[in-house]
Enzyme design. Structure first.
Site, PDB file in Angstrom:
ATOM      1  N   HIS A  70       0.858  -1.188   0.000  1.00 49.10           N
ATOM      2  CA  HIS A  70       0.000   0.000   0.000  1.00 49.10           C
ATOM      3  C   HIS A  70       0.895   1.239   0.000  1.00 49.10           C
ATOM      4  O   HIS A  70       1.531   1.552   1.008  1.00 49.10           O
ATOM      5  CB  HIS A  70      -0.885  -0.077   1.261  1.00 49.10           C
ATOM      6  CG  HIS A  70      -1.815   1.066   1.442  1.00 49.10           C
ATOM      7  ND1 HIS A  70      -2.490   1.292   2.630  1.00 49.10           N
ATOM      8  CD2 HIS A  70      -2.212   2.057   0.600  1.00 49.10           C
ATOM      9  CE1 HIS A  70      -3.251   2.360   2.506  1.00 49.10           C
ATOM     10  NE2 HIS A  70      -3.094   2.853   1.283  1.00 49.10           N
ATOM     11  N   MET A  72       1.418   4.832   0.273  1.00 51.39           N
ATOM     12  CA  MET A  72       0.886   6.134   0.705  1.00 51.39           C
ATOM     13  C   MET A  72       1.981   7.160   0.483  1.00 51.39           C
ATOM     14  O   MET A  72       2.555   7.718   1.417  1.00 51.39           O
ATOM     15  CB  MET A  72       0.469   6.058   2.182  1.00 51.39           C
ATOM     16  CG  MET A  72      -0.836   5.299   2.369  1.00 51.39           C
ATOM     17  SD  MET A  72      -1.072   4.771   4.065  1.00 51.39           S
ATOM     18  CE  MET A  72      -0.115   3.294   4.053  1.00 51.39           C
ATOM     19  N   GLY A 146      -2.307   7.061   7.530  1.00 51.22           N
ATOM     20  CA  GLY A 146      -1.137   7.612   8.206  1.00 51.22           C
ATOM     21  C   GLY A 146      -0.783   6.903   9.499  1.00 51.22           C
ATOM     22  O   GLY A 146       0.379   6.858   9.880  1.00 51.22           O
ATOM     23  N   PHE A 147      -1.775   6.349  10.157  1.00 47.75           N
ATOM     24  CA  PHE A 147      -1.534   5.741  11.473  1.00 47.75           C
ATOM     25  C   PHE A 147      -2.394   4.494  11.671  1.00 47.75           C
ATOM     26  O   PHE A 147      -3.501   4.415  11.132  1.00 47.75           O
ATOM     27  CB  PHE A 147      -1.873   6.746  12.589  1.00 47.75           C
ATOM     28  CG  PHE A 147      -1.134   8.041  12.441  1.00 47.75           C
ATOM     29  CD1 PHE A 147       0.170   8.163  12.903  1.00 47.75           C
ATOM     30  CD2 PHE A 147      -1.731   9.126  11.800  1.00 47.75           C
ATOM     31  CE1 PHE A 147       0.868   9.359  12.740  1.00 47.75           C
ATOM     32  CE2 PHE A 147      -1.040  10.321  11.624  1.00 47.75           C
ATOM     33  CZ  PHE A 147       0.267  10.443  12.099  1.00 47.75           C
ATOM     34  N   GLY A 148      -1.869   3.587  12.500  1.00 43.01           N
ATOM     35  CA  GLY A 148      -2.662   2.432  12.906  1.00 43.01           C
ATOM     36  C   GLY A 148      -3.518   2.810  14.104  1.00 43.01           C
ATOM     37  O   GLY A 148      -3.356   3.881  14.698  1.00 43.01           O
ATOM     38  N   GLY A 149      -4.438   1.945  14.461  1.00 38.48           N
ATOM     39  CA  GLY A 149      -5.207   2.104  15.692  1.00 38.48           C
ATOM     40  C   GLY A 149      -6.270   3.192  15.685  1.00 38.48           C
ATOM     41  O   GLY A 149      -6.713   3.618  16.747  1.00 38.48           O
ATOM     42  N   GLY A 180      -8.351  -0.009   7.859  1.00 33.54           N
ATOM     43  CA  GLY A 180      -8.482   1.011   8.899  1.00 33.54           C
ATOM     44  C   GLY A 180      -9.610   0.708   9.862  1.00 33.54           C
ATOM     45  O   GLY A 180     -10.776   0.682   9.467  1.00 33.54           O
ATOM     46  N   GLY A 181      -9.246   0.425  11.113  1.00 35.09           N
ATOM     47  CA  GLY A 181     -10.267   0.181  12.132  1.00 35.09           C
ATOM     48  C   GLY A 181     -11.043  -1.105  11.934  1.00 35.09           C
ATOM     49  O   GLY A 181     -12.176  -1.222  12.416  1.00 35.09           O
ATOM     50  N   GLY A 201      -4.325  -4.190  11.459  1.00 37.78           N
ATOM     51  CA  GLY A 201      -3.044  -3.979  12.124  1.00 37.78           C
ATOM     52  C   GLY A 201      -3.159  -4.233  13.605  1.00 37.78           C
ATOM     53  O   GLY A 201      -2.892  -5.328  14.103  1.00 37.78           O
ATOM     54  N   SER A 202      -3.632  -3.194  14.334  1.00 41.57           N
ATOM     55  CA  SER A 202      -3.685  -3.286  15.802  1.00 41.57           C
ATOM     56  C   SER A 202      -4.596  -4.411  16.302  1.00 41.57           C
ATOM     57  O   SER A 202      -4.281  -5.070  17.289  1.00 41.57           O
ATOM     58  CB  SER A 202      -4.123  -1.941  16.391  1.00 41.57           C
ATOM     59  OG  SER A 202      -5.304  -1.490  15.765  1.00 41.57           O
TER      60      SER A 202
HETATM   61  C1  DX5 Z   1      -3.297   3.307   7.881  1.00 48.59           C
HETATM   62  C2  DX5 Z   1      -2.791   2.062   7.222  1.00 48.59           C
HETATM   63  C3  DX5 Z   1      -3.355   0.806   7.759  1.00 48.59           C
HETATM   64  C4  DX5 Z   1      -3.119   0.558   9.229  1.00 48.59           C
HETATM   65  C5  DX5 Z   1      -4.341  -0.116   9.767  1.00 48.59           C
HETATM   66  O1  DX5 Z   1      -2.850   4.397   7.199  1.00 48.59           O
HETATM   67  O2  DX5 Z   1      -3.044   2.091   5.837  1.00 48.59           O
HETATM   68  O3  DX5 Z   1      -2.965  -0.323   6.992  1.00 48.59           O
HETATM   69  O4  DX5 Z   1      -1.988  -0.231   9.489  1.00 48.59           O
HETATM   70  O5  DX5 Z   1      -4.227  -0.195  11.128  1.00 48.59           O
HETATM   71  P1  DX5 Z   1      -5.452  -0.587  12.062  1.00 48.59           P
HETATM   72  O6  DX5 Z   1      -5.933  -1.932  11.633  1.00 48.59           O
HETATM   73  O7  DX5 Z   1      -4.829  -0.600  13.424  1.00 48.59           O
HETATM   74  O8  DX5 Z   1      -6.497   0.484  11.885  1.00 48.59           O
HETATM   75 ZN    ZN Z   2      -2.682   0.207   4.672  1.00 51.64          ZN
END
Ligand code: DX5
Ligand code: ZN
Length: 226
Positions: A70, A72, A146-149, A180-181, A201-202
């Site tokens: 992915h 970004m 941009g971020f996990g969680g 995401g989420g 992810g999380s």
């Molecule tokens: C966010 C990433 C996701 C992220 C998802 O910008 O593209 O792939 O790792 O993380 P979770 O599952 O924790 O929302």
């Molecule tokens: Zn991603």
């Protein structure tokens, strides 16, 4: 609108232990996972920086997983070849980062990887209207990247269902990925609305062992709550 195919889980390495990436990949493979999601961030398209082709190349040597990459990043065209040579199986670019999206998607296919396009939460599906038949997958971002969680944005559910109708109208079999989420709690509804590939992810790496966590998601996808 339920999918007949079993859901594909693509755990996002953003939440893995970066000091042991090789071991994490090995554990995923042994747990029965087939895809793994690489979040490439450049500090410009998104406010965070992660890893690039050298890390993927090093990990590729010992992993048979399907590398779902992915991107970004701004101006992804400059790096497509590097990522494919490093071992990416699928390259997903953001529509918002590509001025000439058709050229970028065609280039990914020419390089031998599967082309995919990601849409930020606010980006309408209409941007895909003409490009859809050329894609292997569409990624619906259900958080701002941009971020996990982060928390799942509720309107993403309707967007997935509309995309599924669009894919049916085009009579193609493009996969829908959601990122995401994603948790076991929203998995069933996501699959019911048309999701084929779930990134987590999380909610994945935070709950070892990974074989059990994979089963939890797969059972949730099938609507098996027992
Ligand atoms: C966010 C990433 C996701 C992220 C998802 O910008 O593209 O792939 O790792 O993380 P979770 O599952 O924790 O929302
Ligand atoms: Zn991603």
């Amino acid at each position: 609108m339920q999918n007949s195919k079993p859901v594909i889980m693509s755990p996002s390495l953003l939440s893995a232990d970066f000091t042991r990436l090789g071991e994490e990949l090995d554990k995923l493979e042994k747990a029965g996972v087939s895809w793994v999601h690489w979040d490439i961030m450049d500090g410009a398209f998104v406010p965070n920086i992660t890893f690039g082709p050298p890390v993927i190349k090093a990990c590729r040597k010992n992993s048979g997983l399907f590398f779902d990459v992915h991107l970004m990043i701004e101006k992804p065209d400059k790096y497509l070849k590097d990522f494919v040579e490093a071992g990416a199986d699928l390259l997903c670019v953001h529509a918002e980062a590509c001025v000439h999206l058709e050229r970028t998607v065609s280039r990914i296919a020419e390089l031998g990887a599967k082309p995919a396009v990601s849409l930020n939460p606010h980006t309408p599906l209409s941007v895909l209207e003409y490009i859809l038949p050329q894609l292997h997958m569409v990624l619906i971002m259900s958080v701002n990247p941009g971020f996990g969680g982060q928390k799942f944005i509720p309107f993403s559910m309707q967007k997935i269902s509309r995309l599924k109708s669009m894919i049916r109208e085009h009579k193609t079999d493009v996969l829908i990925q959601v990122d995401g989420g994603v948790t076991p709690d929203n998995t069933y509804e996501l699959v019911q609305n048309g999701a084929d590939v779930l990134v987590s992810g999380s909610a994945f790496f935070g709950f070892p062992p990974y074989d059990q966590r994979l089963k939890t998601f797969e059972h949730a996808a099938a609507g098996d709550v027992s």
